[in-house]
Design a protein around this motif. Structure first.
Motif, PDB file in Angstrom:
ATOM      1  N   ASP A 131       0.814  -1.216   0.000  1.00 16.56           N
ATOM      2  CA  ASP A 131       0.000   0.000   0.000  1.00 16.56           C
ATOM      3  C   ASP A 131       0.848   1.267   0.000  1.00 16.56           C
ATOM      4  OD1 ASP A 131      -2.237  -1.541  -0.020  1.00 16.56           O
ATOM      5  OD2 ASP A 131      -2.845  -1.135   2.044  1.00 16.56           O
ATOM      6  N   TRP A 132       2.123   1.152   0.319  1.00 20.18           N
ATOM      7  CA  TRP A 132       3.002   2.328   0.277  1.00 20.18           C
ATOM      8  C   TRP A 132       3.579   2.580  -1.102  1.00 20.18           C
ATOM      9  CZ3 TRP A 132       7.065   0.857   4.581  1.00 20.18           C
ATOM     10  CH2 TRP A 132       6.389   0.441   5.754  1.00 20.18           C
ATOM     11  N   LEU A 133       3.459   1.586  -1.986  1.00 19.58           N
ATOM     12  CA  LEU A 133       4.190   1.645  -3.255  1.00 19.58           C
ATOM     13  C   LEU A 133       3.995   2.935  -4.046  1.00 19.58           C
ATOM     14  CD1 LEU A 133       4.290  -1.852  -4.991  1.00 19.58           C
ATOM     15  CD2 LEU A 133       6.207  -0.387  -4.371  1.00 19.58           C
ATOM     16  N   PRO A 134       2.766   3.448  -4.166  1.00 19.73           N
ATOM     17  CA  PRO A 134       2.623   4.684  -4.943  1.00 19.73           C
ATOM     18  C   PRO A 134       3.506   5.810  -4.416  1.00 19.73           C
ATOM     19  CG  PRO A 134       0.476   3.699  -4.561  1.00 19.73           C
ATOM     20  CD  PRO A 134       1.457   2.936  -3.714  1.00 19.73           C
ATOM     21  N   GLY A 145      -2.735  -7.185   1.150  1.00 25.60           N
ATOM     22  CA  GLY A 145      -1.348  -6.993   1.530  1.00 25.60           C
ATOM     23  C   GLY A 145      -0.357  -7.673   0.612  1.00 25.60           C
ATOM     24  N   GLY A 146       0.805  -7.810   1.135  1.00 20.11           N
ATOM     25  CA  GLY A 146       1.960  -8.227   0.363  1.00 20.11           C
ATOM     26  C   GLY A 146       3.037  -7.177   0.563  1.00 20.11           C
ATOM     27  N   SER A 147       4.243  -7.590   0.473  1.00 19.75           N
ATOM     28  CA  SER A 147       5.339  -6.684   0.804  1.00 19.75           C
ATOM     29  C   SER A 147       6.523  -6.880  -0.123  1.00 19.75           C
ATOM     30  CB  SER A 147       5.771  -6.896   2.266  1.00 19.75           C
ATOM     31  OG  SER A 147       4.698  -6.710   3.154  1.00 19.75           O
ATOM     32  N   LYS A 158      -4.262   1.444  -6.600  1.00 19.90           N
ATOM     33  CA  LYS A 158      -3.879   2.217  -5.420  1.00 19.90           C
ATOM     34  C   LYS A 158      -2.914   3.306  -5.853  1.00 19.90           C
ATOM     35  CE  LYS A 158      -4.675  -1.682  -2.329  1.00 19.90           C
ATOM     36  NZ  LYS A 158      -4.150  -2.580  -1.285  1.00 19.90           N
ATOM     37  N   GLY A 159      -3.449   4.508  -5.987  1.00 25.83           N
ATOM     38  CA  GLY A 159      -2.650   5.638  -6.421  1.00 25.83           C
ATOM     39  C   GLY A 159      -1.899   6.284  -5.270  1.00 25.83           C
TER      40      GLY A 159
END
Length: 425
Positions: A103-106, A304-306, A385-386
């Protein structure tokens, strides 16, 4: 990640049941180079929750690389890890290897030049949608994929039995199979029979529901925020809070009371991506009633996923890349799954007979490898997820909490969320 990329990954996921390859002596990239140096170094790995990186697993790396000492620093929550990551990225103070949540990727991708790219010869080891989501405009892959989060439903079969509900996993799956109304209908039966909570919180249940919406908060084409005008978001908000009034334990994820609830029967079900298994076993080690139903309301869902990232200004970048390579090699992904239930994203690991035949004694010998393979195959939506997703979703979680703790009613809390989202961007 996007839906197009996810659909392409179905070919790789289909290999779960089409072939089974025992992992034996798999190469893990350039992982031997650090061992050739006599310099004694310490590498730090920063994680959160439970990545399955036990002391024994890290000791294997030290044995292969006697000049390297590996120290794992685990943040209390992913929010704590995120705050630390963005505060220090490009400066000093980050670990040699830093875990990030999908979720932090953007946000992370805006600073991709501050991270050491994954070597080109490793890019094919993961599912294509996993790598695509972490690849910047210049074609640099900035993260070593760890897990993905296909979801099932964990439940307390002892509490179900006391309530007169079905207890066999197949029967529980049949009772839940369908849309979310089926799940909440079973919850009504449970609460009517026991007077106790069916699920942990509105926030965690909402997360499972919103992850099935392809574009919940932002327009994939324009990037515009659409959250407050999206009827799907409002419908999910209303549905989960309606159920919460009688079915929720009102225990926020990662709180002490939530962890305690895994053992004391504060709730009877929990939405379960693979990584949740480690949370349950670690916090309720003496509880014997947990089991897993091979089902998820409304089809499939991934939560999730990381990734592991390597800050480009670290003291030991090359050695850190080698450690990240090793930790995400197929045999280590299988061991992490066995240690904590983190479901592999590495293609060769997904073809492993070790994975497909895996059972979990704690969960009444549930065939977890096959369950989460099936759950992965059931996923049809990879939500967009922007860059504002995390902020909007965090505000939503707080809105749900305000209702559950009695601070505000549902309408007032929604209106505050709308106002907060309007100030974003």
């Amino acid at each position: 990640m996007n839906a197009r990329a996810f659909r392409r990954s179905a070919v790789a996921l289909a290999a779960f049941s089409a072939s089974a390859i025992v992992l034996a002596g798999c190469a893990s990239g350039s992982g031997d180079d650090a061992g050739s140096s006599d310099e004694q170094i310490t590498l730090t790995v920063a994680t959160f929750n439970d990545f399955g990186y036990t002391k024994d697993l890290l000791a294997e790396y030290t044995k292969e690389h006697p000049n390297v000492k590996v120290v794992q620093n685990k943040a209390a929550t992913s929010n704590d890890a995120r705050a630390n990551y963005f505060q220090k990225l490009g400066k000093k103070g980050l670990a040699d290897v830093e875990a990030i949540e999908v979720d932090w990727l953007p946000e992370v991708m805006k600073y991709s030049d501050l991270l050491a790219p994954v070597p080109d010869d490793l890019k094919d080891r993961w599912l294509d949608w996993k790598t695509e989501s972490a690849t910047d405009a210049d074609g640099n892959l900035i993260g070593y994929g760890t897990d993905i989060g296909p979801e099932a439903v964990c439940y307390r079969q002892d509490l179900f039995e006391a309530a007169g509900l079905p207890t066999d996993p197949a029967d529980v799956a049949a009772a839940i199979d369908g849309d979310w109304s089926k799940y909440f209908a079973l919850g009504d039966q449970y609460t009517a029979a026991t007077g106790q909570a069916f699920f942990d919180s509105a926030g965690s249940t909402y997360q499972g529901m919103i992850n099935q919406v392809e574009a919940a908060y932002e327009d994939p084409d324009s990037g515009d925020i659409i959250a407050t005008d999206n009827q799907d978001v409002k419908d999910i908000y209303d549905q989960v809070l309606a159920a919460s009034a009688t079915q929720s334990a009102h225990l926020g994820q990662w709180s002490d009371d939530w962890y305690a609830g895994m053992s004391n029967g504060a709730f009877a079900t929990l939405l379960c991506p693979g990584w949740m298994l480690g949370q349950i076993t670690g916090n309720a080690p003496d509880t014997t009633g947990w089991n897993i139903a091979n089902v998820f309301p409304n089809g499939g869902g991934n939560w999730g996923g990381s990734f592991l990232t390597v800050p480009a200004n670290g003291a030991h970048v090359k050695e850190a890349q080698e450690l990240a390579d090793w930790l995400t090699a197929p045999e280590q992904q299988i061991k992490a799954f066995e240690n904590a239930g983190t479901f592999p994203s590495q293609v060769e690991a997904l073809e492993s007979d070790t994975l497909l035949s895996s059972t979990n004694e704690y969960f009444n010998n549930a065939p977890v490898g096959q369950i989460f393979t099936d759950r992965a195959n059931a996923v049809t939506v990879s939500p967009f997820k922007g860059q504002y997703y995390f902020q909007i979703n965090d505000a939503m979680q707080k809105a749900l909490t305000r209702v559950e703790d009695g601070t505000q009613d549902a309408k007032t809390s929604w209106d505050q969320w709308v106002s907060e989202v309007g100030a974003i961007g």
